[in-house]
Structures are given as structure tokens and as C-alpha cells.
Design an enzyme around this catalytic site. Structure first.
Site, PDB file in Angstrom:
ATOM      1  N   GLY A 105       0.622  -1.191   0.034  1.00 54.22           N
ATOM      2  CA  GLY A 105      -0.071  -0.165  -0.185  1.00 54.22           C
ATOM      3  C   GLY A 105       0.749   1.343  -0.143  1.00 54.22           C
ATOM      4  CB  ALA A 106       4.302   1.807  -0.898  1.00 54.94           C
ATOM      5  CB  ILE A 141      -0.596   5.414   6.168  1.00 56.66           C
ATOM      6  CG1 ILE A 141      -1.644   5.981   6.688  1.00 56.66           C
ATOM      7  CG2 ILE A 141       0.166   4.984   7.307  1.00 56.66           C
ATOM      8  CD1 ILE A 141      -2.809   5.349   7.299  1.00 56.66           C
ATOM      9  CE1 TYR A 151     -10.539  -1.161   7.202  1.00 54.46           C
ATOM     10  CE2 TYR A 151     -11.210  -0.107   9.040  1.00 54.46           C
ATOM     11  CZ  TYR A 151     -10.260  -0.284   8.293  1.00 54.46           C
ATOM     12  OH  TYR A 151      -9.113   0.381   8.631  1.00 54.46           O
TER      13      TYR A 151
HETATM   14  N1  LIG Z   1      -6.668   6.777   7.078  1.00 50.58           N
HETATM   15  C1  LIG Z   1      -6.934   6.300   8.065  1.00 50.58           C
HETATM   16  O1  LIG Z   1      -7.804   7.054   8.882  1.00 50.58           O
HETATM   17  C2  LIG Z   1      -7.036   4.990   8.670  1.00 50.58           C
HETATM   18  C3  LIG Z   1      -7.468   4.687   9.922  1.00 50.58           C
HETATM   19  C4  LIG Z   1      -7.089   3.312  10.393  1.00 50.58           C
HETATM   20  C5  LIG Z   1      -6.436   2.589   9.797  1.00 50.58           C
HETATM   21  N2  LIG Z   1      -6.278   2.743   8.368  1.00 50.58           N
HETATM   22  C6  LIG Z   1      -5.439   1.710   7.555  1.00 50.58           C
HETATM   23  O2  LIG Z   1      -4.278   2.265   7.119  1.00 50.58           O
HETATM   24  C7  LIG Z   1      -3.640   1.598   5.954  1.00 50.58           C
HETATM   25  C8  LIG Z   1      -3.520   2.430   4.838  1.00 50.58           C
HETATM   26  O3  LIG Z   1      -4.695   3.044   4.343  1.00 50.58           O
HETATM   27  P1  LIG Z   1      -4.511   4.869   3.819  1.00 50.58           P
HETATM   28  O4  LIG Z   1      -5.042   5.606   4.880  1.00 50.58           O
HETATM   29  O5  LIG Z   1      -2.937   5.043   3.564  1.00 50.58           O
HETATM   30  O6  LIG Z   1      -5.442   4.588   2.681  1.00 50.58           O
HETATM   31  P2  LIG Z   1      -4.853   4.615   1.116  1.00 50.58           P
HETATM   32  O7  LIG Z   1      -4.102   5.967   0.610  1.00 50.58           O
HETATM   33  O8  LIG Z   1      -6.331   4.472   0.446  1.00 50.58           O
HETATM   34  O9  LIG Z   1      -3.999   3.482   0.896  1.00 50.58           O
HETATM   35  C9  LIG Z   1      -4.453   2.033   0.907  1.00 50.58           C
HETATM   36  C10 LIG Z   1      -3.601   1.533   0.208  1.00 50.58           C
HETATM   37  O10 LIG Z   1      -3.829   0.177  -0.165  1.00 50.58           O
HETATM   38  C11 LIG Z   1      -3.637  -0.436  -1.187  1.00 50.58           C
HETATM   39  N3  LIG Z   1      -4.750  -1.282  -1.651  1.00 50.58           N
HETATM   40  C12 LIG Z   1      -6.010  -1.329  -1.686  1.00 50.58           C
HETATM   41  N4  LIG Z   1      -6.383  -2.291  -2.250  1.00 50.58           N
HETATM   42  C13 LIG Z   1      -5.619  -2.939  -2.634  1.00 50.58           C
HETATM   43  C14 LIG Z   1      -5.620  -4.229  -3.416  1.00 50.58           C
HETATM   44  N5  LIG Z   1      -6.593  -4.947  -3.839  1.00 50.58           N
HETATM   45  N6  LIG Z   1      -4.275  -4.511  -3.714  1.00 50.58           N
HETATM   46  C15 LIG Z   1      -3.304  -4.275  -3.301  1.00 50.58           C
HETATM   47  N7  LIG Z   1      -2.990  -2.997  -2.745  1.00 50.58           N
HETATM   48  C16 LIG Z   1      -4.176  -2.406  -2.434  1.00 50.58           C
HETATM   49  C17 LIG Z   1      -3.829   0.783  -2.023  1.00 50.58           C
HETATM   50  O11 LIG Z   1      -2.815   0.726  -3.320  1.00 50.58           O
HETATM   51  P3  LIG Z   1      -2.847   1.284  -4.645  1.00 50.58           P
HETATM   52  O12 LIG Z   1      -2.936   2.760  -4.399  1.00 50.58           O
HETATM   53  O13 LIG Z   1      -1.709   0.593  -5.582  1.00 50.58           O
HETATM   54  O14 LIG Z   1      -4.270   0.630  -5.419  1.00 50.58           O
HETATM   55  C18 LIG Z   1      -3.168   1.933  -1.370  1.00 50.58           C
HETATM   56  O15 LIG Z   1      -1.863   2.378  -1.397  1.00 50.58           O
HETATM   57  C19 LIG Z   1      -5.052   0.552   5.561  1.00 50.58           C
HETATM   58  O16 LIG Z   1      -4.566  -0.887   5.999  1.00 50.58           O
HETATM   59  C20 LIG Z   1      -6.129   1.082   6.367  1.00 50.58           C
HETATM   60  O17 LIG Z   1      -7.294   0.063   6.752  1.00 50.58           O
HETATM   61  C21 LIG Z   1      -6.497   4.078   7.932  1.00 50.58           C
END
Ligand SMILES: NC(=O)c1ccc[n+]([C@@H]2O[C@H](COP(=O)([O-])OP(=O)(O)OC[C@H]3O[C@@H](n4cnc5c(N)ncnc54)[C@H](OP(=O)(O)O)[C@@H]3O)[C@@H](O)[C@H]2O)c1
Length: 265
Positions: free
Chosen positions: A7-8, A12, A156
Site C-alpha cells: 500500500g505504498a 500512510i 472492516y
Molecule cells: N486513513 C485512516 O484514517 C486509517 C485509519 C485506520 C486504519 N487505516 C489503515 O491504514 C492503511 C493504509 O490506508 P491509507 O489511509 O493510507 O489509505 P489509502 O491511501 O487508500 O491506501 C491504501 C493502500 O492500500 C492499497 N490497496 C488497496 N486495495 C488493494 C488491493 N486490492 N491490492 C493491493 N493493494 C491495495 C492501495 O494501493 P494502490 O494505490 O496501489 O491501489 C493503497 O496504497 C489501511 O490498512 C487502512 O485500513 C487507515
């Protein structure tokens, strides 16, 4: 030192890439979209001397996760940190080509498969869970929520509880694994949901760099080894419901997950 971050390509994971590169790590950036990964890689290269490579894999397909793991094994004898950060929240119920509900496959089963295939080469495992894990009611024999009422946020929460229980299962097996709540961060995560819009109103969310520093803390600090099996919040062990540290539930999840991904338990 080398770190693999899933998810890079955004949010995050992209911020954590920069943080870990500044701490001297070489990086392998994993995601679905090569252009987004290359853009993270360029930002990291322009700010640091880090050696950065990118690998694509779609976590809705176990075959792609297995191919990714094979390429990582071919290219790296040792991985200091595996950051299982990729994650998704969708409100509607979707089923993957492998026959699993989408969130349980992307958020738990695929990271479980990747981690297991790499385990003998990995120094630490850091998994981005969520405070939503605390509301989870994970049932290992109903991972895809086929027999329970559908609600995207409940599912989730189950998948993020699975992150915590996988961490317990890894620690039981001697792995230096931790997980954490990154904070409430405005990214593309859960885009379009009313709940996410509300909790990321101005003043309610933290900068993405803060979440990245929490991931980097577990990747680099003594706590990331000493407190294996622990769920962290703000760089400290968090108080969690008993279900999230239940060793029997962790073992039942391990067995169900191994069966779902086609690994010997
Ligand atoms: N944002 C918050 O407030 C929050 C709070 C609690 C937990 N989290 C957790 O933090 C982590 C990162 O989330 P984020 O907030 O940084 O959101 P984000 O910007 O949407 O990042 C999510 C990442 O997951 C990857 N991803 C999604 N579907 C995928 C798939 N089918 N195969 C491979 N990669 C996939 C995406 O990759 P691509 O871009 O290459 O598609 C993206 O880089 C997640 O695990 C989320 O549950 C976030």
C-alpha cells in the site's frame, strides 16, 4: 537494511516509505498501480539516497500475492521489515475471483499469505490495523460474513481485528510482529463514505506523517521486538478487548486463514 511496504502508492504507506528511507532503509514499494508507486519512489529518491524498487500485485488475487512473494524471495535473502499496510474499506459486499469477501481478502488473507511465505526471511512484521478492530466480532468460520448481517464497517472491523489476531499468532510462533492504529488520517481510504467524511472534518484528523512515524516506530524501536504480539496506539501498547488477544481465537483464525489461502496450517 531493507523494508517491504504494501500500500505504498498512496497515503500512510507512501509517507512511511519516506520516513523509513530517511532512517536508512532500502525499500520495496508494493501496490496495484505502477505509476502511483513510481511517483512515491521518485519522491523518496529525490529526498534520500535510498535504493527503491517497485512491485505490483493485486491483493484480491492470491495468485498475484504468491507471484509477488516469489519475486521478493528471488531478490532478497533477508527482509528487515515487512510492513503490511495495504487496506481497503468498501460499504457494499463484494466477492473476489478467489471466492472471498473483498475486505477480508485484501486486508487479512493476502497479507497472511505474503507474511507466511516470507516468514523465514523477515526480521520484523508491522501491520497497519485500526481502532475499528476493537468493535470487531471476528468469526473464523465466517470470515466472509455470509451467515451474519452485512454492514461494511462491521466487516472492516473484523478484518482489522484479524490483523491483531494474526499478530498474536505470529508472536506465538516466535516472530517479531506488532500492529497499530495509525490515527485518523485524511487519505483516499474509505473515500466517499459519510463516516469517513465526518471523522476527517477539519481539526479532527492528524497529518499523514504522524501515522507514518507510528509505523516507523514499530519498525525501528526496541518495542517492535520486545512487545511482539501487541496492538499499539500512539507508540504505546493500547488497552484492547480480550477477544483481540485471545490465543485460542488467534489459533482458530490461523487455521481458517491457512485453509482459505491454501497453506498447510
Ligand atoms: N486513513 C485512516 O484514517 C486509517 C485509519 C485506520 C486504519 N487505516 C489503515 O491504514 C492503511 C493504509 O490506508 P491509507 O489511509 O493510507 O489509505 P489509502 O491511501 O487508500 O491506501 C491504501 C493502500 O492500500 C492499497 N490497496 C488497496 N486495495 C488493494 C488491493 N486490492 N491490492 C493491493 N493493494 C491495495 C492501495 O494501493 P494502490 O494505490 O496501489 O491501489 C493503497 O496504497 C489501511 O490498512 C487502512 O485500513 C487507515
Amino acid at each position: 537494511m531493507i523494508s517491504v511496504i504494501t500500500g505504498a502508492g498512496s497515503g500512510i504507506g507512501a509517507a512511511a516509505a519516506l520516513d523509513l528511507a530517511r532512517k536508512g532503509y532500502q525499500l520495496v514499494l508494493v501496490g496495484r498501480d505502477r505509476d502511483r508507486l513510481e511517483s512515491t519512489a521518485s519522491r523518496v529518491r529525490s529526498a534520500t539516497d535510498s535504493d527503491v524498487s517497485v512491485e505490483t500485485a493485486d491483493f484480491t488475487r492470491f495468485a498475484e500475492v504468491r507471484d509477488l512473494a516469489a519475486r521478493l524471495r528471488d531478490n532478497h535473502d533477508h527482509i528487515d521489515v515487512l510492513a503490511n499496510n495495504a487496506g481497503v474499506m468498501v460499504p457494499d459486499r463484494r466477492v473476489t475471483a478467489d471466492g472471498h469477501e473483498l475486505m477480508i481478502q485484501v486486508n487479512h488473507l493476502s497479507p497472511f499469505l505474503l507474511t507466511n511465505i516470507l516468514l523465514d526471511r523477515v526480521g520484523r512484521v508491522v501491520t497497519t490495523s485500526s481502532r475499528a478492530a476493537k468493535a470487531g466480532k471476528l468469526e473464523p468460520d465466517d470470515l466472509s460474513r455470509e451467515r451474519r448481517r452485512w454492514n461494511g464497517w462491521l466487516q472492516y472491523g473484523d478484518t482489522k481485528q484479524a490483523n491483531a489476531l494474526m499478530t498474536v499468532g505470529l508472536a506465538t510462533r516466535g516472530a517479531k510482529a506488532t500492529c497499530f492504529h495509525p490515527g485518523v488520517i485524511k487519505t483516499t481510504f474509505a473515500g466517499g463514505t459519510v463516516f469517513m467524511k465526518l471523522i476527517t472534518l477539519p481539526g479532527l484528523h492528524e497529518p499523514v506523517e504522524k501515522a507514518a512515524s507510528r509505523l516507523a516506530y514499530l519498525a525501528t524501536s526496541e518495542d517492535g521486538e520486545r512487545l511482539a504480539g501487541t496492538f499499539f496506539r500512539d507508540n504505546r501498547p493500547d488497552k484492547v478487548p480480550a477477544q483481540m488477544t485471545d490465543p485460542d481465537l488467534a489459533e482458530r483464525l490461523w487455521t481458517a486463514s491457512a485453509e482459505a489461502v491454501g497453506l498447510d496450517g
